[in-house]
Design an enzyme around this catalytic site. Structure first.
Site, PDB file in Angstrom:
ATOM      1  N   LYS A 128     -10.800  15.676 -11.040  1.00  0.00           N
ATOM      2  CA  LYS A 128     -11.446  14.549 -11.698  1.00  0.00           C
ATOM      3  C   LYS A 128     -12.292  15.020 -12.873  1.00  0.00           C
ATOM      4  CE  LYS A 128     -11.289  11.921  -7.419  1.00  0.00           C
ATOM      5  NZ  LYS A 128     -11.969  11.717  -6.118  1.00  0.00           N
ATOM      6  N   GLY A 172       6.255   4.983  -3.516  1.00  0.00           N
ATOM      7  CA  GLY A 172       5.322   5.318  -2.431  1.00  0.00           C
ATOM      8  C   GLY A 172       4.733   4.065  -1.825  1.00  0.00           C
ATOM      9  N   ARG A 173       4.586   4.073  -0.520  1.00  0.00           N
ATOM     10  CA  ARG A 173       3.945   2.936   0.135  1.00  0.00           C
ATOM     11  C   ARG A 173       3.016   3.428   1.244  1.00  0.00           C
ATOM     12  NH1 ARG A 173       4.072  -0.678   4.093  1.00  0.00           N
ATOM     13  NH2 ARG A 173       3.353  -2.782   3.575  1.00  0.00           N
ATOM     14  N   ALA A 218       0.583  -0.067  -0.286  1.00  0.00           N
ATOM     15  CA  ALA A 218       0.607  -1.313   0.486  1.00  0.00           C
ATOM     16  C   ALA A 218      -0.404  -2.304  -0.076  1.00  0.00           C
ATOM     17  CB  ALA A 218       0.310  -1.017   1.956  1.00  0.00           C
ATOM     18  N   GLY A 270     -12.634   8.648   9.471  1.00  0.00           N
ATOM     19  CA  GLY A 270     -11.616   8.409   8.451  1.00  0.00           C
ATOM     20  C   GLY A 270     -12.067   8.713   7.036  1.00  0.00           C
TER      21      GLY A 270
END
Lengths: 445, 445
Positions: free
Chosen positions: A219, A25-26, A31, A201
């Site tokens: 979580k 995954g990127r 990244a 965002g």
């Protein structure tokens, strides 16, 4: 010397042995992990005792990443990448459940240690993943799955390994904290502040997992598993999101000296039948405005751990974002790599305690009930009787004249959820009660 | 598969292998460690993979402990206890430096892992101790040496092992925080609040190590070593205690919206000559009253860690006391015991970065200077010139008429300590300056 393993560490030996890493995954996190692996390569090599070498990055669309990642590293064949002999550690930052689950199981079975940030997957399948890691004797780390860079799983696994944890409670979802905080400070509606969070965002295009409480529930499951040495999955967590929290609820809370936060609460308690049980739950919660969690603003996270010997500890920081999540992934990566170089293995999920998970009805909480009632003599007594008949005692009662009706705000003492729920059903059926405006659980220090 | 160690962990094998423990010292912490070892024995065994077995407790006076510890466990011969074949881990909770140093070195050389709560020893001799642990390939843990139960060394060593730490700053001494907090809330003098702290057990009979800042300086050295991967000893830490802080300083701070805390501050920075350096210092510090550290009351501790990827993290909790310190010791004990049973070794002090430690004069801080000056035209300009001539620029100037004289309160911008120190010397020699009442460093967000 007793019959124990002799030390495995050999200072000179490991240095220089490369540790091969595959990243699956990127997206934002992937990244950032790649960026820091490069930027910190000198430091990482020295801390590990050997260089981290990136063997490949599995993505679904090679073209999309071609301008930023060397062609020889990109592949769409995650399975082939995992299987490479020179891959020692697999970092999974794809997200989702089924596909990463298959890949992680494959990696563990092949003797690769795995680092993942995937809370949904770990909360749903940690038993299967832990068993696979144990069978292969490799590491499975997921610090980034809870509260990103805030070290909390590590401290639960290690620093507090000699203590008895009573509760873990905190704000573990940044999106909902941003929305509730914005509602509290502006007085605006849930819909408007969700739109604001999306614009900035802080919320994803489909915010369901966050606002529905499911992300926090995952979580909570992970925290409860580590805190109580008992397998807890997301399905074991009572989960209520923030979509029904209104500007009026926030205003009423504010007026009474409270704020509303979405809390994940994991507790060990003695149930009414005398057995020790645990519970994990996520729901909007009233807390006093001077409670330390009340000042956790914007998208920050904070987690309280209460342990018998240590007392109350708090961990606070960025609970989301590419770089903070990458920090946690890299910490895990260094740990797994150290073990590959020097031997040894991180403490896995220990679930020996296997404590019974309480039904939600058994959990003890306190309610804050806001309702409109008929403004006539005797109503308060009737309502107090109703609470008493269900075994729920009242802590505070506040009545405000409202013209024809009265507004009644009741805060209960701690009582079983099942009893509290019965009270609410009966209240709604009571002639003198015009409406139950809100029912919100309450925590105080 | 690349040339890396194969996994050492063998799920079935370790279970049941006992791990022998020797405890050196039985003060408050030693007694609590023994109590929890007994109380949590089932949990500890399961978390470790084998039972912890207490082989003996070394004390200076056997009679004193005879009523509480079985006779066969008590000994005055610490060396013989350490040397026993069935002792795998040595817990040092004696305190002091020379004697425990000898014992710990002996234990490490004999291949025993060591857990200590001894901040003074670790801060003075960590190089020698780490070298001995490395040579023997055993563990040396000391989480309890800083902030007791608050997990901060573990997170620095592991969770943040993939990040770059910029600074560590916090309240790491409960005694001085209790005194300053009490001075702030009551307006009382330092002497009175020291007496109160002694009466309540927050200060020791000889409080020098605490109020002189030396205890905090030891902790700063340990934190800086781990944060910056560079050996820092207590001698490298600039240390100024709280004995000169007056009720007037506190009142003036309060008036200006500040509070005074004794902070330990460890930083990485680029010095004026362009090289990357680190510094560690302890001194009374003005912080804004809305700074998160300002609300750390009584004897609590709180530590901020600022890392490049993670951002700012905060750790908060009980920084002293028998049970919280024992919690940290037991966490370390479980870690060392797991490694004895399963193989592997905790990451030791890694000091590869070996960054230069800045002279204190190079460190950049801000000053808050409170002085009496002659109340005549031109004085302010003279004083401003003096600051400018030393390269220090002013952030705020507040002047209050005081009859014949004026009170001048100046807050500077960040400047080199050497320049700030030069300013103060010159101020004191200036005819127009009647007195310099206080000079306190200042941190803001």
């Amino acid at each position: 010397m007793s019959d124990l393993k002799q030390p495995q560490f050999n200072p000179g030996k490991g240095i220089g042995t490369p540790v091969g890493v595959a990243i699956l995954g990127r997206g934002t996190v992937g990244a950032e992990v790649m960026r820091f692996m490069q930027e910190y390569s000198f430091d990482l090599e020295n801390r590990i005792g050997g260089p981290l070498e990136l063997r490949g990055v599995a993505v679904s669309n090679v073209e999309k990443h071609a301008s930023e990642v060397p062609a020889e590293l990109l592949t769409t064949d995650a399975r082939a990448l995992i299987a490479r002999d020179d891959v020692d550690i697999v970092v999974e930052v794809i997200g989702g459940i089924d596909y990463p689950r298959e890949l992680i199981l494959e990696a563990l079975k092949a003797g690769k240690s795995v680092v993942t940030a995937n809370k949904a997957l770990v909360a749903a399948h940690s038993d299967e993943l832990a068993a696979a890691a144990d069978a292969a004797g490799v590491d499975l780390y997921f610090e980034a799955a809870v509260a990103a860079a805030i070290p909390v799983l590590g401290p639960l696994r290690r620093s507090l390994a000699g203590d008895r944890i009573e509760s873990v409670m905190g704000i573990v979802n940044g999106t909902t904290n941003f929305i509730l905080d914005a509602m509290d400070s502006t007085g605006a509606s849930y819909d408007d502040m969700l739109a604001e969070a999306t614009r900035l965002g802080y919320a994803e295009a489909d915010p369901t997992a966050d606002v529905g409480g499911h992300d926090a529930a995952s979580k909570a499951a992970i925290l409860a598993t580590l805190a109580f040495h008992t397998r807890v999955t997301a399905n074991d967590v009572y989960c209520e999101g923030i979509t029904h929290v209104t500007a009026k609820d926030i205003a009423a809370a504010k007026e009474a000296g409270y704020t509303i936060k979405l809390l994940a609460i994991c507790e060990r308690f003695t149930s009414d039948d005398g057995t020790e049980k645990i519970s994990a739950r996520v729901h909007p919660t009233l807390i006093p405005r001077d409670h330390p969690l009340a000042s956790v603003s914007k998208s920050f996270n904070a987690i309280f751990v209460e342990a018998e010997a240590a007392g109350r500890l708090m961990f606070y920081g960025n609970g989301a974002g590419g770089a903070p999540t990458a920090s946690a992934v890299l910490g895990d990566l260094v740990g797994a790599a150290r073990n590959k170089v020097h031997g040894g293995r991180a403490p896995g999920d220990s679930t020996y305690a296997n404590l019974p998970i309480a039904a939600f009805g058994e959990v003890h909480t306190r309610y804050h009930v806001d309702m409109e009632v008929a403004d006539r003599i005797g109503v308060l007594a009737e309502i107090a009787d109703l609470f008493a008949s269900c075994g729920v005692s009242l802590r505070t009662v506040r009545q405000e004249d409202n013209g024809d009706t009265a507004r009644l705000i009741i805060v209960t003492h701690s009582a079983a959820e099942s009893d509290l729920a019965a009270v609410i059903i009966k209240l709604k059926n009571m002639a003198a009660v015009k409406s139950v405006n809100s029912v919100i659980r309450l925590e105080s220090e």
